[in-house]
Scaffold this motif. Sequence first.
Motif, PDB file in Angstrom:
ATOM      1  N   THR A   1      -0.235   0.135   4.333  1.00 40.82           N
ATOM      2  CA  THR A   1       0.474  -0.927   3.607  1.00 40.82           C
ATOM      3  C   THR A   1       0.597  -0.573   2.127  1.00 40.82           C
ATOM      4  OG1 THR A   1      -0.450  -2.553   5.141  1.00 40.82           O
ATOM      5  CG2 THR A   1       0.508  -3.397   3.096  1.00 40.82           C
ATOM      6  N   ALA A   2      -0.508  -0.103   1.546  1.00 43.20           N
ATOM      7  CA  ALA A   2      -0.492   0.280   0.134  1.00 43.20           C
ATOM      8  C   ALA A   2       0.413   1.482  -0.101  1.00 43.20           C
ATOM      9  CB  ALA A   2      -1.915   0.578  -0.335  1.00 43.20           C
ATOM     10  N   ALA A   3       0.402   2.427   0.837  1.00 43.77           N
ATOM     11  CA  ALA A   3       1.250   3.614   0.693  1.00 43.77           C
ATOM     12  C   ALA A   3       2.733   3.235   0.684  1.00 43.77           C
ATOM     13  CB  ALA A   3       0.965   4.597   1.829  1.00 43.77           C
ATOM     14  N   ASP A   4       3.121   2.380   1.611  1.00 44.38           N
ATOM     15  CA  ASP A   4       4.527   1.949   1.662  1.00 44.38           C
ATOM     16  C   ASP A   4       4.917   1.208   0.391  1.00 44.38           C
ATOM     17  OD1 ASP A   4       4.694   3.046   4.160  1.00 44.38           O
ATOM     18  OD2 ASP A   4       4.504   1.148   5.250  1.00 44.38           O
ATOM     19  N   ARG A   5       3.999   0.378  -0.127  1.00 45.63           N
ATOM     20  CA  ARG A   5       4.310  -0.390  -1.324  1.00 45.63           C
ATOM     21  C   ARG A   5       4.385   0.520  -2.552  1.00 45.63           C
ATOM     22  NH1 ARG A   5       3.439  -5.901  -1.993  1.00 45.63           N
ATOM     23  NH2 ARG A   5       3.360  -5.925   0.288  1.00 45.63           N
TER      24      ARG A   5
END
Length: 719
Positions: free
Chosen positions: A490-494
């Motif tokens: 999730t953090a990577a995509d954001r």
Amino acid sequence: MKLSLFSTLWGYRKEYLPKDIFSGIIIAAVSIPISMGYAQISGIPAVYGLYGSVLPILLFALFSTSRQFIFGVDAAPAAIVGGALSTLGIAAESEAAMDYVPAIALFAGLWLFIFFLLHADKIVDFISTPVMGGFISGIAVTIILMQIPKLMGSPAGSGELLELAKHIFAAAKNISWLSLFMGLGALILIRLFKKLAPKFPMAIVIMALGVFSTVVFHVDEKGVVLLQSVERGLPSLVIPDFGNIDFTQAAGRGLMVAVVIMAETLLAENTFAFRNDYKLNDRQEILACAAGNIAAAAVGCCPVNGSISRTSLNEQYGGKSQAVSITAGITMAVILLFFTGFIGYLPVPVLTAIVISALMDVVETHLAVRLFKVSRTEFYIFMAAGFSVLCLGTIYGVIIGILLSFVAVILKATNPPRSFRGMIPGRDAYFDLSRNRFAYPIKGVVIYRFSENLFFANIKIFQEDIENSIQKDTRVVIVDASAINSIDVTAADRLEAISASLKKRGIRFYLTEHSTQINDQLRQFGIGHMIKDGMVRRTILAALHDAGIESPYELDVPKEDEAKLLRRSIAFLPAEEENTLEEFAWAFGDDAVKEIEESVHHIIEQLHQIPDIERLSEEGLEELLDNWHGLGVLDEDELLRRIELHMDELPEELTSDRKLILQLLEKRRGKLKEKILAEHPEVLERLEQRRKKLEERLEKQNPEAVQKWKHWKEDHLKD
């Protein structure tokens, strides 16, 4: 895993022996009323409590790695077993109870052995200090409330807070005033001697006085309850008759008891170990508990547990090893064989006072006060854990305590420390803008430090902080990721979305200062192109260079007239409370002025010790200052000024050298001004304003010293 038997006796010192033996005898004596009372609560005859204070304690000592923890018949398991019998409709001390109770102890021991095999000790790693302190305090308060009816001549209470309150109210209706007087008197004497002479064995004296009161004054004939008489002899081995019990009920209750024993014992053991600076093998402690409970079942006793009250007494009397438990077990065996007669002369309220006094030291009020001052969130967690045990019982207390620990972790992870960074004139590092008054952002650059791993629960805060920091002139956003050790998908995509959004707005985005593990994760999550696109840099400096921003950096200094702000702050703040230092302000907050004054005195003391002051060069003065704190330009400027005002503290033999020292100080201040002018001319005016403000503050703080300095300077530095 290699087991360590009698590990606390390895390297044993002979000077430990007197205290260990004495403490063991005390523990055995105090265990008499405690064990007998809890045995009755569990539904078996009182004498079995004494039986459970021999073999189980010795087996626990064989395996335990705790230097001071004491095992025995205790409140929580006894209460659970007694409640189980009540639910099943089994009368206390009946034949059915004599089958069920040791069977539950046996199953508790077997479950604990399974926990040992499964490495269940890891559960303690997820319980924080506030939860642990609240849990232990809740248990201690619960047991104190259980004991209060015994002070008034009634049986011990049981259950949770409401039930305990009912027991106390009922006892108050039929109060024995002599019992209450003896119990409170004993408690006051114990607490008084604990303050005045903490090593004095007042518990033994109190018990002796109790026996004396029975023999001479016959207090038992006046409403004071005595302990039950006990027949001589060691216990026989018992094999539970499984044909007369519900196997499922016994195994289920055994599991419940095992969970409580493991959690309560490990929590309490770790508390005592931390307080007394030694290490435990948590997994082996579970094995020790298993052995103790299997031994308890073998003598027909109820489940046994780590005892906070007896361990507290052991700590008080200086026990150093499990030799205390061995002594206590042997002493109890000797009492059962030869000296059971005196037990029937011991007044219950007197012995209850000994137990309550020990438990009062277990309640961690000092931790509650500390948490209330420094962290209200952790204070509320402490109170919640304590009241959960007190109101809902040990089992629910354990569950709620673990849940609260996870909640605390989640709260910290979702709202981590984070800051925006800038530079202080004369310093090369990057400082928190909110904590350093003279740190300024680099013009057109946002430097953002996030001090937590990035994952789905906190990435939104990360994104919002960055978006809210963007100004019209922002050209570069640099993330200081030195405290970020991992990211999730999730953090990577954001992160990819944030970088793309900033790119559309003509703003360059960089991730810096992190470990190579983050780069590996970026590639694993399919956003390795950020590395290839130059958005990932090893350092903040490399990111600034890549963005075309070179040293000396143009700082974004506000144009507002600071002089007005300075005068306004002087009007509202007492000089001694005003805090304008940078490094000291960051480190000491409101105590910054006090700390810098202490630094001045330290430097003056060092000047006292210089044998030949004339050889003190400018470089020597710089070394003296650097060795003390490695100050920034603005802090050092104030420090130098304050040293000038303290020159009269030099001894008389150095009076003639003051002029030399003052010249060096003035020269050093001039070099600071040159450094600012060369590197950050835009803040030179602020340095001058700050010096002016400092003079105003110093005149308020110490007007006599300032005037004396001015006169001395006029007389001696005219040339």
